[in-house]
Design a protein around this motif. Structure first.
Motif, mmCIF file in Angstrom:
data_model
loop_
_atom_site.group_PDB
_atom_site.id
_atom_site.type_symbol
_atom_site.label_atom_id
_atom_site.label_comp_id
_atom_site.label_asym_id
_atom_site.label_seq_id
_atom_site.Cartn_x
_atom_site.Cartn_y
_atom_site.Cartn_z
ATOM 1 N N THR A 175 -2.477 -1.581 7.678
ATOM 2 C CA THR A 175 -2.141 -2.666 8.602
ATOM 3 C C THR A 175 -3.129 -2.658 9.765
ATOM 4 O OG1 THR A 175 -0.477 -3.472 10.183
ATOM 5 C CG2 THR A 175 -0.448 -1.131 9.733
ATOM 6 N N SER A 176 -3.258 -3.811 10.425
ATOM 7 C CA SER A 176 -4.163 -3.845 11.589
ATOM 8 C C SER A 176 -3.365 -3.725 12.886
ATOM 9 C CB SER A 176 -4.973 -5.144 11.573
ATOM 10 O OG SER A 176 -4.084 -6.242 11.569
ATOM 11 N N LEU A 177 -2.061 -3.508 12.760
ATOM 12 C CA LEU A 177 -1.209 -3.422 13.953
ATOM 13 C C LEU A 177 -0.787 -1.978 14.219
ATOM 14 C CD1 LEU A 177 1.113 -6.457 13.083
ATOM 15 C CD2 LEU A 177 -0.859 -6.467 14.635
ATOM 16 N N SER A 178 -1.065 -1.532 15.418
ATOM 17 C CA SER A 178 -0.791 -0.143 15.787
ATOM 18 C C SER A 178 0.703 0.221 15.649
ATOM 19 C CB SER A 178 -1.264 0.087 17.217
ATOM 20 O OG SER A 178 -0.868 1.334 17.660
ATOM 21 N N GLN A 179 1.562 -0.640 16.194
ATOM 22 C CA GLN A 179 3.011 -0.388 16.156
ATOM 23 C C GLN A 179 3.506 -0.275 14.713
ATOM 24 O OE1 GLN A 179 5.450 -0.508 18.898
ATOM 25 N NE2 GLN A 179 7.060 -0.058 17.399
ATOM 26 N N GLU A 180 3.035 -1.201 13.868
ATOM 27 C CA GLU A 180 3.448 -1.192 12.460
ATOM 28 C C GLU A 180 2.939 0.071 11.753
ATOM 29 O OE1 GLU A 180 3.325 -4.096 8.525
ATOM 30 O OE2 GLU A 180 2.251 -4.716 10.319
ATOM 31 N N ALA A 181 1.704 0.462 12.086
ATOM 32 C CA ALA A 181 1.119 1.666 11.480
ATOM 33 C C ALA A 181 1.938 2.897 11.878
ATOM 34 C CB ALA A 181 -0.327 1.827 11.923
ATOM 35 N N PHE A 182 2.353 2.938 13.153
ATOM 36 C CA PHE A 182 3.147 4.067 13.641
ATOM 37 C C PHE A 182 4.463 4.158 12.870
ATOM 38 C CE2 PHE A 182 6.368 5.869 16.493
ATOM 39 C CZ PHE A 182 5.786 7.100 16.754
ATOM 40 N N GLU A 183 5.101 3.018 12.677
ATOM 41 C CA GLU A 183 6.382 2.995 11.949
ATOM 42 C C GLU A 183 6.187 3.415 10.490
ATOM 43 O OE1 GLU A 183 7.929 -0.898 12.742
ATOM 44 O OE2 GLU A 183 8.122 -0.429 14.885
ATOM 45 N N LEU A 184 5.144 2.888 9.882
ATOM 46 C CA LEU A 184 4.840 3.264 8.488
ATOM 47 C C LEU A 184 4.603 4.768 8.374
ATOM 48 C CD1 LEU A 184 2.258 0.605 7.204
ATOM 49 C CD2 LEU A 184 4.384 1.238 6.061
ATOM 50 N N PHE A 185 3.879 5.284 9.354
ATOM 51 C CA PHE A 185 3.457 6.683 9.351
ATOM 52 C C PHE A 185 4.639 7.661 9.389
ATOM 53 C CE2 PHE A 185 1.029 10.174 11.795
ATOM 54 C CZ PHE A 185 0.572 10.737 10.628
ATOM 55 N N GLN A 186 5.756 7.198 9.905
ATOM 56 C CA GLN A 186 6.930 8.070 9.943
ATOM 57 C C GLN A 186 7.479 8.321 8.531
ATOM 58 O OE1 GLN A 186 7.228 9.302 13.069
ATOM 59 N NE2 GLN A 186 5.574 7.816 13.358
ATOM 60 N N GLU A 187 7.198 7.395 7.618
ATOM 61 C CA GLU A 187 7.746 7.492 6.257
ATOM 62 C C GLU A 187 6.681 7.704 5.182
ATOM 63 O OE1 GLU A 187 10.966 7.590 5.617
ATOM 64 O OE2 GLU A 187 11.443 7.300 7.738
ATOM 65 N N HIS A 188 5.486 7.154 5.414
ATOM 66 C CA HIS A 188 4.431 7.188 4.390
ATOM 67 C C HIS A 188 3.133 7.717 4.978
ATOM 68 C CE1 HIS A 188 6.917 4.517 1.961
ATOM 69 N NE2 HIS A 188 7.099 3.798 3.046
ATOM 70 N N ASN A 189 2.212 8.041 4.068
ATOM 71 C CA ASN A 189 0.868 8.367 4.513
ATOM 72 C C ASN A 189 0.150 7.061 4.822
ATOM 73 O OD1 ASN A 189 1.547 10.985 3.833
ATOM 74 N ND2 ASN A 189 0.684 10.802 1.776
ATOM 75 N N ILE A 190 -0.739 7.104 5.801
ATOM 76 C CA ILE A 190 -1.544 5.902 6.076
ATOM 77 C C ILE A 190 -3.028 6.278 5.969
ATOM 78 C CG2 ILE A 190 0.148 4.637 7.448
ATOM 79 C CD1 ILE A 190 -1.208 5.638 9.970
#
Lengths: 196, 51
Positions: free
Chosen positions: A82-97
């Motif tokens: 994703t290009s959005l920091s907030q979304e990446a942070f949320e994803l990162f809690q559950e998945h690898n980015i």
């Protein structure tokens, strides 16, 4: 190459590859991390390429993540999820980015959050690699071998070969007791017999 | 097509064994040669990915 097991330090004078440059540039943006899995074998000479580099990162706040995000983007990298920091942070809690140089998805850095005991062990016992004038942190060799053997259990020969390379390269200096213990804990005794 | 699966399984097993033998050979080469020497050879494989 010189490995000082007591100081947990390896001095390496290899010619820097394009993959090394990618890893060095990216890791220079990070405060705390440990490199794990395939890249560790490649760093020490395993004759293969890879499309991704696995990196373990400690849990961090959204504020800290946003700061890091800015540094990453300012340095010419981008997130592939994703290009959005907030979304990446949320994803990162559950998945690898994943992050790569802008417009070049390969190779990429796979960010993994330190969650389980294997991750914690790797981070706590990390080894310092002095590569020419740069410092990189990698997982302890005994865990590197045991973990790759465990992955090899799923039928992936590449992982067994990675384990074999590290084992052969460092076998005189490995902590054999620790290695045997880790191999046992990861139920990989049969795979260990294959590579010894 | 007449495929002998037993023969193919044997080939796969032998191939893996040979690969492990080469890895042992190469690791020994890395151990006994200067970092610049082995990495120059290895970088041909790695850097080809970046062309």
């Amino acid at each position: 190459m010189e490995y000082d097991a007591i100081r947990k330090e390896i001095k390496l004078n290899r010619n820097i590859s394009e993959l090394d440059k990618f890893v060095i540039d990216f890791c220079s943006l990070l405060e705390e991390y440990v490199l794990v899995s395939g890249y560790v074998s490649i760093l020490f000479g395993r004759s293969r390429a890879t499309e991704d580099v696995d990196l373990l990162i400690p849990v961090m706040s959204l504020e800290k993540f946003n700061k890091l995000w800015g540094k990453i983007y300012d340095s010419g990298f981008e997130c592939l999820n994703t290009s959005l920091s907030q979304e990446a942070f949320e994803l990162f809690q559950e998945h690898n980015i994943r992050f790569s140089r802008k417009g070049k998805p390969i190779p990429n850095m796979e960010f993994k959050l330190i969650k389980n005991d294997i991750h914690k062990y790797s981070f706590k016992n990390k080894i310092k690699v002095i590569l020419k004038n740069t410092i990189l942190y990698i997982s302890p060799l005994e865990m590197q071998i045991a973990y790759k053997l465990m992955l090899g259990k799923q039928g992936n020969k590449k992982d067994l070969e990675d384990a074999k390379h590290i084992y052969e390269l460092f076998k005189e200096k490995l902590n054999k007791l620790e290695l045997t213990k880790l191999v046992g804990e990861l139920d990989s005794e049969n795979e260990f017999k294959l590579i010894k | 097509m007449n495929i002998n699966k037993k023969e193919i399984k044997g080939e796969i097993k032998n191939n893996f064994k040979e690969r492990l033998e080469f890895i042992k050979f190469w690791a020994n080469y890395v151990k006994t040669h200067k970092d610049e020497d082995w990495s120059e050879q290895q970088n041909i494989i790695i850097n080809s990915q970046f062309v």
